[in-house]
Design a protein around this motif. Structure first.
Motif, PDB file in Angstrom:
ATOM      1  N   LEU A 270       4.827   5.590  -3.710  1.00 26.80           N
ATOM      2  CA  LEU A 270       5.060   6.188  -5.013  1.00 26.80           C
ATOM      3  C   LEU A 270       6.566   6.392  -5.193  1.00 26.80           C
ATOM      4  N   THR A 271       6.967   6.714  -6.407  1.00 28.68           N
ATOM      5  CA  THR A 271       8.389   6.848  -6.715  1.00 28.68           C
ATOM      6  C   THR A 271       8.697   8.261  -7.202  1.00 28.68           C
ATOM      7  N   GLU A 272       9.969   8.526  -7.400  1.00 31.46           N
ATOM      8  CA  GLU A 272      10.393   9.828  -7.923  1.00 31.46           C
ATOM      9  C   GLU A 272       9.767  10.101  -9.289  1.00 31.46           C
ATOM     10  N   LEU A 273       9.523   9.040 -10.044  1.00 32.65           N
ATOM     11  CA  LEU A 273       8.909   9.196 -11.361  1.00 32.65           C
ATOM     12  C   LEU A 273       7.480   9.718 -11.273  1.00 32.65           C
ATOM     13  N   ASP A 274       6.871   9.566 -10.096  1.00 31.48           N
ATOM     14  CA  ASP A 274       5.485  10.008  -9.904  1.00 31.48           C
ATOM     15  C   ASP A 274       5.387  11.445  -9.405  1.00 31.48           C
ATOM     16  N   LYS A 275       6.528  12.054  -9.167  1.00 29.54           N
ATOM     17  CA  LYS A 275       6.552  13.406  -8.603  1.00 29.54           C
ATOM     18  C   LYS A 275       5.804  14.394  -9.497  1.00 29.54           C
ATOM     19  N   GLY A 276       4.914  15.170  -8.880  1.00 29.24           N
ATOM     20  CA  GLY A 276       4.143  16.181  -9.587  1.00 29.24           C
ATOM     21  C   GLY A 276       2.946  15.644 -10.337  1.00 29.24           C
ATOM     22  N   LYS A 277       2.716  14.332 -10.277  1.00 27.79           N
ATOM     23  CA  LYS A 277       1.624  13.715 -11.012  1.00 27.79           C
ATOM     24  C   LYS A 277       0.331  13.695 -10.181  1.00 27.79           C
ATOM     25  N   THR A 278      -0.786  13.754 -10.884  1.00 23.50           N
ATOM     26  CA  THR A 278      -2.099  13.669 -10.251  1.00 23.50           C
ATOM     27  C   THR A 278      -2.614  12.239 -10.313  1.00 23.50           C
ATOM     28  N   PHE A 279      -3.093  11.753  -9.175  1.00 26.20           N
ATOM     29  CA  PHE A 279      -3.620  10.392  -9.088  1.00 26.20           C
ATOM     30  C   PHE A 279      -5.068  10.416  -8.614  1.00 26.20           C
ATOM     31  N   HIS A 280      -5.951   9.730  -9.342  1.00 23.14           N
ATOM     32  CA  HIS A 280      -7.292   9.461  -8.856  1.00 23.14           C
ATOM     33  C   HIS A 280      -7.206   8.260  -7.924  1.00 23.14           C
ATOM     34  N   THR A 281      -8.030   8.245  -6.878  1.00 20.25           N
ATOM     35  CA  THR A 281      -7.889   7.233  -5.840  1.00 20.25           C
ATOM     36  C   THR A 281      -9.213   6.515  -5.551  1.00 20.25           C
ATOM     37  N   TRP A 282      -9.097   5.216  -5.257  1.00 22.26           N
ATOM     38  CA  TRP A 282     -10.254   4.405  -4.883  1.00 22.26           C
ATOM     39  C   TRP A 282      -9.854   3.469  -3.744  1.00 22.26           C
ATOM     40  N   ILE A 283     -10.871   3.055  -2.974  1.00 18.82           N
ATOM     41  CA  ILE A 283     -10.658   2.101  -1.886  1.00 18.82           C
ATOM     42  C   ILE A 283     -11.781   1.074  -1.907  1.00 18.82           C
ATOM     43  N   SER A 284     -11.472  -0.146  -1.486  1.00 16.96           N
ATOM     44  CA  SER A 284     -12.492  -1.179  -1.347  1.00 16.96           C
ATOM     45  C   SER A 284     -12.010  -2.215  -0.337  1.00 16.96           C
ATOM     46  N   PHE A 285     -12.862  -3.213  -0.055  1.00 15.17           N
ATOM     47  CA  PHE A 285     -12.489  -4.318   0.827  1.00 15.17           C
ATOM     48  C   PHE A 285     -12.877  -5.635   0.181  1.00 15.17           C
ATOM     49  N   ILE A 286     -12.037  -6.645   0.387  1.00 15.25           N
ATOM     50  CA  ILE A 286     -12.305  -7.987  -0.109  1.00 15.25           C
ATOM     51  C   ILE A 286     -12.178  -8.973   1.036  1.00 15.25           C
ATOM     52  N   ALA A 287     -13.045  -9.981   1.048  1.00 14.75           N
ATOM     53  CA  ALA A 287     -13.023 -10.981   2.117  1.00 14.75           C
ATOM     54  C   ALA A 287     -11.699 -11.747   2.108  1.00 14.75           C
ATOM     55  N   GLU A 288     -11.320 -12.226   3.264  1.00 14.21           N
ATOM     56  CA  GLU A 288     -10.049 -12.943   3.386  1.00 14.21           C
ATOM     57  C   GLU A 288     -10.003 -14.174   2.493  1.00 14.21           C
ATOM     58  N   ASP A 289     -11.176 -14.817   2.274  1.00 10.90           N
ATOM     59  CA  ASP A 289     -11.219 -15.997   1.406  1.00 10.90           C
ATOM     60  C   ASP A 289     -11.449 -15.631  -0.061  1.00 10.90           C
TER      61      ASP A 289
END
Length: 215
Positions: free
Chosen positions: A178-197
């Motif tokens: 993240l950057t200084e511009l993101d300071k104090g901001k709230t972020f929703h987060t997600w994770i996933s996986f994708i096959a190498e191909d």
């Protein structure tokens, strides 16, 4: 003007009168120009609710369209729709509350049947957000090479920071800066996986929200 493809028996692109032709997902398609009535322009109460939900989801997906184009790519081919439209349709149906607000834990950004992430942990420091996850594919060499996909989404400002080709699943950790511009901001987060191909993908997992507070 329209252009005929492959002779008189082929499809055409362009417009002739009130009819338009184009090539979509392996098929030639023609459709008549729509002439909405005044009633349809104004809309019923039910239509206007649907339009409002549509606009809200359209706005939500706009900053992350590059991510969902990858996330819904395989499913879009099955349904012969654009990835963006499949993502919008799914989330309108499954991730919007009765008051039309978006239900972030139910939002799906990638759609597939690979094993998802489990025991996800988040840590925030002055660099960004660091994700870690448990190893749930012990002994599976192919799945160990899946790549992580991460999303940090500041919905309020419409700003997303994400990774679509991150560390291998077997590494069990990856970060998004993240950057200084993101300071104090709230972020929703997600994770996933994708096959190498890039031919298979997991369902995304919502990991909660974090506030970026670098020291």
């Amino acid at each position: 003007m329209a252009i005929i493809k492959n002779g008189i028996n082929g499809g055409f692109t362009g417009t002739v009168g009130t009819v338009s032709g184009y090539y979509l997902y392996g098929k030639w398609v023609i459709r008549a120009k729509r002439t909405p009535s005044l009633k349809n322009k104004i809309g019923s109460a039910r239509q206007n609710v649907c339009r409002s939900k549509f606009s809200l989801m359209q706005q939500f997906l706009k900053p992350i369209v590059g991510f969902v184009q990858i996330g819904f790519n395989m499913e879009s081919k099955k349904r012969m729709m654009s990835a963006h439209n499949v993502a919008k349709s799914y989330n309108m149906l499954n991730a919007q509350q009765a008051n039309r607000e978006i239900d972030y834990p139910k939002v799906c950004l990638t759609y597939g049947n690979l094993p998802g992430a489990i025991d996800v942990q988040l840590m925030v420091n002055d660099v960004g957000v660091h994700f870690s996850w448990a190893n749930n594919i012990e002994g599976n060499y192919v799945r160990a090479h899946d790549q992580v996909m991460l999303m940090l989404y500041n919905v309020e400002d419409g700003i997303a920071r994400y990774e679509t080709s991150g560390a291998k699943r077997s590494r069990q950790q990856e970060s998004v800066k993240l950057t200084e511009l993101d300071k104090g901001k709230t972020f929703h987060t997600w994770i996933s996986f994708i096959a190498e191909d890039r031919q298979a993908i997991a369902m995304s997992t919502y990991c909660g929200s974090v506030v970026f507070k670098p020291e």
